[in-house]
Design a protein around this motif. Structure first.
Motif: not given
Ligand code: SF4
Ligand code: SF4
Lengths: 300, 188
Positions: B71, B76, B86, B91, B94-95, B97
């Motif tokens: 992330c 996290y 989390h 957040c 960005c997806r 994770c």
């Molecule tokens: S979507 Fe991206 S920013 Fe959000 S928790 Fe997951 S890794 Fe982190």
């Protein structure tokens, strides 16, 4: 399986072309015979591409307005490192842009009016080393950015990516499209030896990319998920179009161009560049589409 | 980190009623798509005798959480008691994770364009209560436990079940009591 990740496809491919151009300019500048017009053109085009790439990357985020936060985890997140290196590359590019603005076209040296050297007169009378250093630093930061981009995908969960493949493929795209785009931008401004060198780099990258893809493909069958990625590639018509336009056709055309006495017509080089560009976009799309992660296979 | 909290799921007791799933949705008023907790059915042919068994899984609060490593915004954090939290406020969606977690537990909320996942009801735990899913499990198949060597040394405690990713990837803080062969609870 993954999705059509357009923002990521555009970000990675355009970013790699931009840095590839700067890298090639640096390579050409090492002998103090980089044409100043080409330097300007290259800097302007690469900057434009870099800007579009960075903007495209924002569309991948659910919350682009908070993108600045992505720099927060440099300790372990390759995504944070990627953003840092790309921002630094952009800052270094601004320096190159300034150098290109200071430059006037009156510095003509050499045998013909179109042959301009960087020696002493380049960059508005600044020492050549400034220009070369600027190109070198921008290239290096850019390459670190590209390597970080690739490392994002080196995930233990995705066997097809959890290896050196992403880094090598991303760097090969940089070399291949960087060299071809510099050829297109250079046109008659390039000396024959420079043209030849860029064509050889393109051919070398194409051959290496083809060999690497075969080795990589044969390694994928080692895991169930890797085999699924491989099957996805082999059963997708996109893959075969990619094989045709970015391996077979360029191999043939580049050999023909290299063998022709005038190193090929402008249009032929442009055709190869467009074919390879399309192939690399398809290849990157397949990279995301074929991603298969280790997952829970129980029923639900 | 002084300890590691986690889940113990007993497939022998679980009847696949999905009460834990619903309790979780109810507790946090989760929208339709994200499923922080989910009940899975084991493949019948993964066992020597036909068996219809279930297991329930949410975030495993892994000892080596891939979500946390990748992330970019530090959404996290791992608490002293091992809970991986989390923070949706950080957040940016960005997806990454969701790509890195082998259990698919961080899930995108399409309405908020952010990721969500189970935080092991840390606010309940801090008040001495059990997580909502554990409280809701009528046969007592789901328990909150401390993951440690003494638990792992007990007979019948499994680190994984057929159909689950290798625990070597993230060292998930979940243990199982697998189905005993021959005994069946059918729920057709
Ligand atoms: S979507 Fe991206 S920013 Fe959000 S928790 Fe997951 S890794 Fe982190
Ligand atoms: S189960 Fe997935 S989301 Fe939960 S801690 Fe492990 S890696 Fe992270």
């Amino acid at each position: 399986m993954g999705d059509w990740e357009w923002p990521l496809i555009l970000f990675t491919v355009l970013g790699q072309i931009a840095i590839g151009i700067i890298l090639m300019l640096w390579w050409l500048a090492r002998n103090r015979n980089l044409n100043i017009q080409l330097f300007k053109r290259g800097v302007h085009v690469s900057g434009g591409l870099l800007l579009i790439a960075l903007l495209a990357s924002l569309f991948h985020l659910g919350h682009p307005e908070a993108a600045y936060r992505a720099l927060a985890h440099l300790g372990s997140s390759w995504l944070s490192r990627e953003i840092l290196f790309f921002l630094l590359t952009f800052l270094a590019w601004i320096y190159l842009f300034r150098l290109s603005r200071q430059q006037t076209s009156s510095h003509t040296l050499g045998s013909g009016a179109s042959i301009i050297t960087t020696a002493e007169t380049a960059a508005g009378g600044q020492p050549t080393s400034n220009l070369s250093l600027g190109l070198g630093i921008t290239s290096l930061l850019g390459l670190l950015g590209i390597a970080s981009s690739a490392m994002i995908y080196v995930l233990p969960r995705v066997p097809a990516w959890n290896n050196g493949g992403p880094v090598l493929f991303f760097l090969l795209t940089t070399g291949l499209l960087g060299a071809l785009c510099t050829l297109v931008l250079g046109g008659n401004l390039l000396q024959t030896a420079q043209k030849k060198l860029l064509l050889q780099v393109s051919l070398g990258c194409t051959i290496f990319s083809l060999i690497l893809s075969v080795i990589y493909g044969s390694m994928l069958s080692a895991s169930m998920e890797g085999a699924a990625s491989l099957n996805y590639h082999l059963s997708s018509p996109l893959f075969w179009v990619r094989a045709l336009v970015s391996w077979l056709a360029p191999l043939l055309l580049l050999v023909i161009i290299l063998k022709s006495p005038d190193l090929g017509k402008k249009n032929l080089i442009l055709t190869v560049t467009l074919l390879v560009g399309l192939g690399e976009i398809l290849g990157r799309a397949l990279f995301y589409l074929s991603a298969t992660g280790i997952q829970i296979t129980a029923l639900f | 980190m002084s300890k590691q909290l986690g889940f113990l799921h007993n497939s022998e007791k679980c009847v696949g009623c999905r009460g834990c799933e619903i309790a979780c949705k109810n507790e946090y008023q989760i929208e339709a798509t994200p499923q922080w907790r989910k009940v899975f059915q084991l493949h019948e042919d993964d066992f020597s005798l036909p068996t219809r068994m279930f297991f329930s899984m949410a975030c495993n609060h892994c000892a080596h959480p891939e979500c946390l490593r990748v992330c970019p915004v530090k959404a996290y954090t791992k608490r002293e008691d091992g809970i991986v939290i989390h923070d949706p406020n950080r957040c940016i969606g960005c997806r990454l994770c969701t790509m890195a977690c082998p259990y698919d537990r961080p899930q995108i909320n399409p309405a908020k364009k952010k990721v969500e996942k189970c935080n092991l009801c840390y606010q309940r735990i801090d008040q001495g209560e059990k997580p909502a899913c554990v409280t809701a499990c009528i046969p007592g198949a789901l328990e909150l436990v401390e993951i440690n060597d003494s638990l792992d040394q007990k007979t019948g405690i499994l680190k994984t079940l057929p159909g689950l990713p290798s625990p070597k990837i993230t060292s998930p803080s979940i243990r199982f009591i697998g189905p005993k062969q021959g005994k069946q609870i059918r729920r057709d």
